[in-house]
Design a protein around this motif. Sequence first.
Motif, PDB file in Angstrom:
ATOM      1  N   ALA A  38       0.933  -1.229  -0.078  1.00  0.00           N
ATOM      2  CA  ALA A  38      -0.023   0.000  -0.090  1.00  0.00           C
ATOM      3  C   ALA A  38       0.870   1.276   0.120  1.00  0.00           C
ATOM      4  O   ALA A  38       0.416   2.344  -0.438  1.00  0.00           O
ATOM      5  CB  ALA A  38      -0.998  -0.018   1.155  1.00  0.00           C
ATOM      6  N   HIS A  39       1.995   1.150   0.551  1.00  0.00           N
ATOM      7  CA  HIS A  39       3.028   2.275   0.405  1.00  0.00           C
ATOM      8  C   HIS A  39       3.858   2.088  -0.780  1.00  0.00           C
ATOM      9  O   HIS A  39       4.661   1.170  -0.808  1.00  0.00           O
ATOM     10  CB  HIS A  39       3.914   2.286   1.540  1.00  0.00           C
ATOM     11  CG  HIS A  39       5.271   3.124   1.741  1.00  0.00           C
ATOM     12  ND1 HIS A  39       4.935   4.492   1.279  1.00  0.00           N
ATOM     13  CD2 HIS A  39       6.448   3.060   1.765  1.00  0.00           C
ATOM     14  CE1 HIS A  39       5.948   5.186   1.507  1.00  0.00           C
ATOM     15  NE2 HIS A  39       6.795   4.091   1.638  1.00  0.00           N
ATOM     16  N   ARG A  40       3.633   3.040  -1.743  1.00  0.00           N
ATOM     17  CA  ARG A  40       4.279   2.956  -3.225  1.00  0.00           C
ATOM     18  C   ARG A  40       4.989   4.037  -3.330  1.00  0.00           C
ATOM     19  O   ARG A  40       4.765   5.081  -3.805  1.00  0.00           O
ATOM     20  CB  ARG A  40       3.169   2.847  -4.275  1.00  0.00           C
ATOM     21  CG  ARG A  40       2.219   1.690  -4.069  1.00  0.00           C
ATOM     22  CD  ARG A  40       1.062   1.733  -5.094  1.00  0.00           C
ATOM     23  NE  ARG A  40       1.559   1.972  -6.512  1.00  0.00           N
ATOM     24  CZ  ARG A  40       0.497   2.454  -7.564  1.00  0.00           C
ATOM     25  NH1 ARG A  40      -0.777   2.578  -7.027  1.00  0.00           N
ATOM     26  NH2 ARG A  40       1.003   2.496  -8.631  1.00  0.00           N
ATOM     27  N   PRO A  41       6.392   4.213  -3.115  1.00  0.00           N
ATOM     28  CA  PRO A  41       7.220   5.409  -3.294  1.00  0.00           C
ATOM     29  C   PRO A  41       7.166   6.063  -4.492  1.00  0.00           C
ATOM     30  O   PRO A  41       7.087   5.320  -5.580  1.00  0.00           O
ATOM     31  CB  PRO A  41       8.515   4.840  -2.874  1.00  0.00           C
ATOM     32  CG  PRO A  41       8.182   3.679  -2.124  1.00  0.00           C
ATOM     33  CD  PRO A  41       7.152   2.886  -2.446  1.00  0.00           C
ATOM     34  N   GLY A  42       6.951   7.244  -4.534  1.00  0.00           N
ATOM     35  CA  GLY A  42       6.907   8.124  -5.793  1.00  0.00           C
ATOM     36  C   GLY A  42       5.276   8.273  -6.211  1.00  0.00           C
ATOM     37  O   GLY A  42       5.327   9.092  -7.284  1.00  0.00           O
ATOM     38  N   ILE A  43       4.299   7.601  -5.950  1.00  0.00           N
ATOM     39  CA  ILE A  43       3.183   7.891  -6.281  1.00  0.00           C
ATOM     40  C   ILE A  43       2.224   8.793  -5.061  1.00  0.00           C
ATOM     41  O   ILE A  43       2.269   8.412  -4.170  1.00  0.00           O
ATOM     42  CB  ILE A  43       2.263   6.346  -6.228  1.00  0.00           C
ATOM     43  CG1 ILE A  43       3.216   5.487  -7.160  1.00  0.00           C
ATOM     44  CG2 ILE A  43       0.824   6.743  -6.886  1.00  0.00           C
ATOM     45  CD1 ILE A  43       3.061   5.881  -8.483  1.00  0.00           C
ATOM     46  N   SER A  44       1.925  10.012  -5.543  1.00  0.00           N
ATOM     47  CA  SER A  44       1.376  10.965  -4.758  1.00  0.00           C
ATOM     48  C   SER A  44      -0.065  10.449  -4.605  1.00  0.00           C
ATOM     49  O   SER A  44      -0.663   9.568  -5.061  1.00  0.00           O
ATOM     50  CB  SER A  44       1.718  12.315  -5.337  1.00  0.00           C
ATOM     51  OG  SER A  44       0.401  12.370  -6.451  1.00  0.00           O
ATOM     52  N   PHE A  45      -0.625  11.141  -3.338  1.00  0.00           N
ATOM     53  CA  PHE A  45      -2.090  10.943  -3.199  1.00  0.00           C
ATOM     54  C   PHE A  45      -2.889  11.267  -4.301  1.00  0.00           C
ATOM     55  O   PHE A  45      -3.969  10.695  -4.515  1.00  0.00           O
ATOM     56  CB  PHE A  45      -2.439  11.728  -1.902  1.00  0.00           C
ATOM     57  CG  PHE A  45      -3.976  11.936  -1.816  1.00  0.00           C
ATOM     58  CD1 PHE A  45      -4.611  10.698  -1.234  1.00  0.00           C
ATOM     59  CD2 PHE A  45      -4.571  13.044  -1.979  1.00  0.00           C
ATOM     60  CE1 PHE A  45      -6.229  10.611  -1.154  1.00  0.00           C
ATOM     61  CE2 PHE A  45      -5.952  13.015  -1.717  1.00  0.00           C
ATOM     62  CZ  PHE A  45      -6.727  12.049  -1.280  1.00  0.00           C
ATOM     63  N   GLY A  46      -2.497  12.462  -4.926  1.00  0.00           N
ATOM     64  CA  GLY A  46      -3.396  12.966  -6.101  1.00  0.00           C
ATOM     65  C   GLY A  46      -3.163  11.865  -7.333  1.00  0.00           C
ATOM     66  O   GLY A  46      -4.577  11.627  -7.836  1.00  0.00           O
ATOM     67  N   ARG A  47      -2.293  11.243  -7.488  1.00  0.00           N
ATOM     68  CA  ARG A  47      -2.165  10.256  -8.679  1.00  0.00           C
ATOM     69  C   ARG A  47      -2.810   9.126  -8.205  1.00  0.00           C
ATOM     70  O   ARG A  47      -3.445   8.449  -9.238  1.00  0.00           O
ATOM     71  CB  ARG A  47      -0.669   9.967  -8.921  1.00  0.00           C
ATOM     72  CG  ARG A  47      -0.471   8.875  -9.874  1.00  0.00           C
ATOM     73  CD  ARG A  47       0.810   8.827 -10.470  1.00  0.00           C
ATOM     74  NE  ARG A  47       0.920   7.842 -11.430  1.00  0.00           N
ATOM     75  CZ  ARG A  47       2.116   7.196 -12.059  1.00  0.00           C
ATOM     76  NH1 ARG A  47       3.042   8.055 -11.825  1.00  0.00           N
ATOM     77  NH2 ARG A  47       2.103   6.451 -12.839  1.00  0.00           N
ATOM     78  N   ALA A  48      -2.685   8.618  -7.159  1.00  0.00           N
ATOM     79  CA  ALA A  48      -3.295   7.486  -6.743  1.00  0.00           C
ATOM     80  C   ALA A  48      -5.011   7.636  -6.725  1.00  0.00           C
ATOM     81  O   ALA A  48      -5.844   6.918  -7.238  1.00  0.00           O
ATOM     82  CB  ALA A  48      -3.177   7.107  -5.327  1.00  0.00           C
ATOM     83  N   ALA A  49      -5.407   8.774  -6.160  1.00  0.00           N
ATOM     84  CA  ALA A  49      -6.868   9.084  -6.602  1.00  0.00           C
ATOM     85  C   ALA A  49      -7.440   9.232  -7.997  1.00  0.00           C
ATOM     86  O   ALA A  49      -8.584   8.776  -8.211  1.00  0.00           O
ATOM     87  CB  ALA A  49      -7.196  10.832  -5.885  1.00  0.00           C
ATOM     88  N   GLY A  50      -6.511   9.638  -8.668  1.00  0.00           N
ATOM     89  CA  GLY A  50      -6.710   9.780 -10.232  1.00  0.00           C
ATOM     90  C   GLY A  50      -6.893   8.348 -10.791  1.00  0.00           C
ATOM     91  O   GLY A  50      -7.629   8.016 -11.458  1.00  0.00           O
ATOM     92  N   GLU A  51      -5.989   7.289 -10.357  1.00  0.00           N
ATOM     93  CA  GLU A  51      -5.936   6.043 -10.754  1.00  0.00           C
ATOM     94  C   GLU A  51      -7.440   5.341 -10.197  1.00  0.00           C
ATOM     95  O   GLU A  51      -8.102   4.526 -10.934  1.00  0.00           O
ATOM     96  CB  GLU A  51      -4.928   5.273  -9.915  1.00  0.00           C
ATOM     97  CG  GLU A  51      -3.512   5.553 -10.436  1.00  0.00           C
ATOM     98  CD  GLU A  51      -2.435   4.600  -9.966  1.00  0.00           C
ATOM     99  OE1 GLU A  51      -2.727   3.925  -9.036  1.00  0.00           O
ATOM    100  OE2 GLU A  51      -1.220   5.001 -10.181  1.00  0.00           O
ATOM    101  N   LEU A  52      -7.883   5.611  -8.949  1.00  0.00           N
ATOM    102  CA  LEU A  52      -9.073   5.010  -8.153  1.00  0.00           C
ATOM    103  C   LEU A  52     -10.202   5.730  -9.249  1.00  0.00           C
ATOM    104  O   LEU A  52     -11.174   4.970  -9.500  1.00  0.00           O
ATOM    105  CB  LEU A  52      -9.252   5.856  -7.246  1.00  0.00           C
ATOM    106  CG  LEU A  52     -10.465   5.389  -6.349  1.00  0.00           C
ATOM    107  CD1 LEU A  52     -10.631   3.822  -6.142  1.00  0.00           C
ATOM    108  CD2 LEU A  52     -10.625   5.764  -4.996  1.00  0.00           C
ATOM    109  N   ALA A  53     -10.154   6.988  -9.756  1.00  0.00           N
ATOM    110  CA  ALA A  53     -11.350   7.379 -10.701  1.00  0.00           C
ATOM    111  C   ALA A  53     -11.364   6.693 -11.734  1.00  0.00           C
ATOM    112  O   ALA A  53     -12.555   6.458 -12.455  1.00  0.00           O
ATOM    113  CB  ALA A  53     -11.018   8.860 -10.895  1.00  0.00           C
ATOM    114  N   ARG A  54     -10.325   6.198 -12.334  1.00  0.00           N
ATOM    115  CA  ARG A  54     -10.339   5.274 -13.574  1.00  0.00           C
ATOM    116  C   ARG A  54     -10.563   3.774 -13.409  1.00  0.00           C
ATOM    117  O   ARG A  54     -10.849   3.348 -14.449  1.00  0.00           O
ATOM    118  CB  ARG A  54      -8.933   5.664 -14.400  1.00  0.00           C
ATOM    119  CG  ARG A  54      -8.452   6.935 -14.604  1.00  0.00           C
ATOM    120  CD  ARG A  54      -9.502   7.472 -15.884  1.00  0.00           C
ATOM    121  NE  ARG A  54      -9.772   6.600 -16.853  1.00  0.00           N
ATOM    122  CZ  ARG A  54     -10.862   6.772 -17.731  1.00  0.00           C
ATOM    123  NH1 ARG A  54     -11.628   7.567 -17.797  1.00  0.00           N
ATOM    124  NH2 ARG A  54     -10.866   5.866 -18.815  1.00  0.00           N
TER     125      ARG A  54
END
Length: 222
Positions: free
Chosen positions: A113-129
């Motif tokens: 769940a801890h993915r170095p280099g992936i921001s909260f904003g990017r993860a939320a974008g991945e979730l939206a997709r």
Amino acid sequence: MNTTTTDTAEPEGAAHAQRPRRLGTLGHAIDRRLERLQKDYLSGSPSARGDLARLRRGVGKGVADIPEVWEYTLTAVPKALQWDRDEPCPAELAAHAALTLYAANQQSMPIPAHRPGISFGRAAGELARANERSGQAVARRFTAVTAAGSMRGILTHMQGLIAQMRSEGIGFDYARLADDLLDLLDPVRASRVRLAWGRDFYRITTATDEDSDTTTTESTGE
């Protein structure tokens, strides 16, 4: 002052790569703690599972409310960021939030769940997709996170997104989150964090949309 240093970057040529990973004093300390905890948990350590269970009890609670997590949260804060006032210092608030939210995200996930280099904003974008039917709802909740006027409001909306991320097997950089939350407590730096999250969210969603359109065009020959 959240001093930042350059850490590792994503591999050159990675799809939609973000800025090089940058962690501050708090982020580096949290990163070391998370690396050990995550490695132990994914290797099946009963002790690590117990640690995560205790940390999850601190989600949404104040730093002073859950004494059983102090050995993980308070001790993660570097001496340079500590203070001796009666109320929790900003770094303690950020460390508590990042570590407890990580524990909630990692629960029952067989992957990091801890993915170095992936921001909260990017993860939320991945979730939206990840689920187009709920994409707009994710976007609304993400907007609520960035528009919240208090740390309590930010974390309340963030908890909902992280629960959805766990169900989709999505994680992000919780060490960077600690730095971001620390900066959100500083009125001078808060707007920079919100802007960075927004850029990462909409860049990943827009880029994915464009890739999908290109693939469809190529496959149909239009």
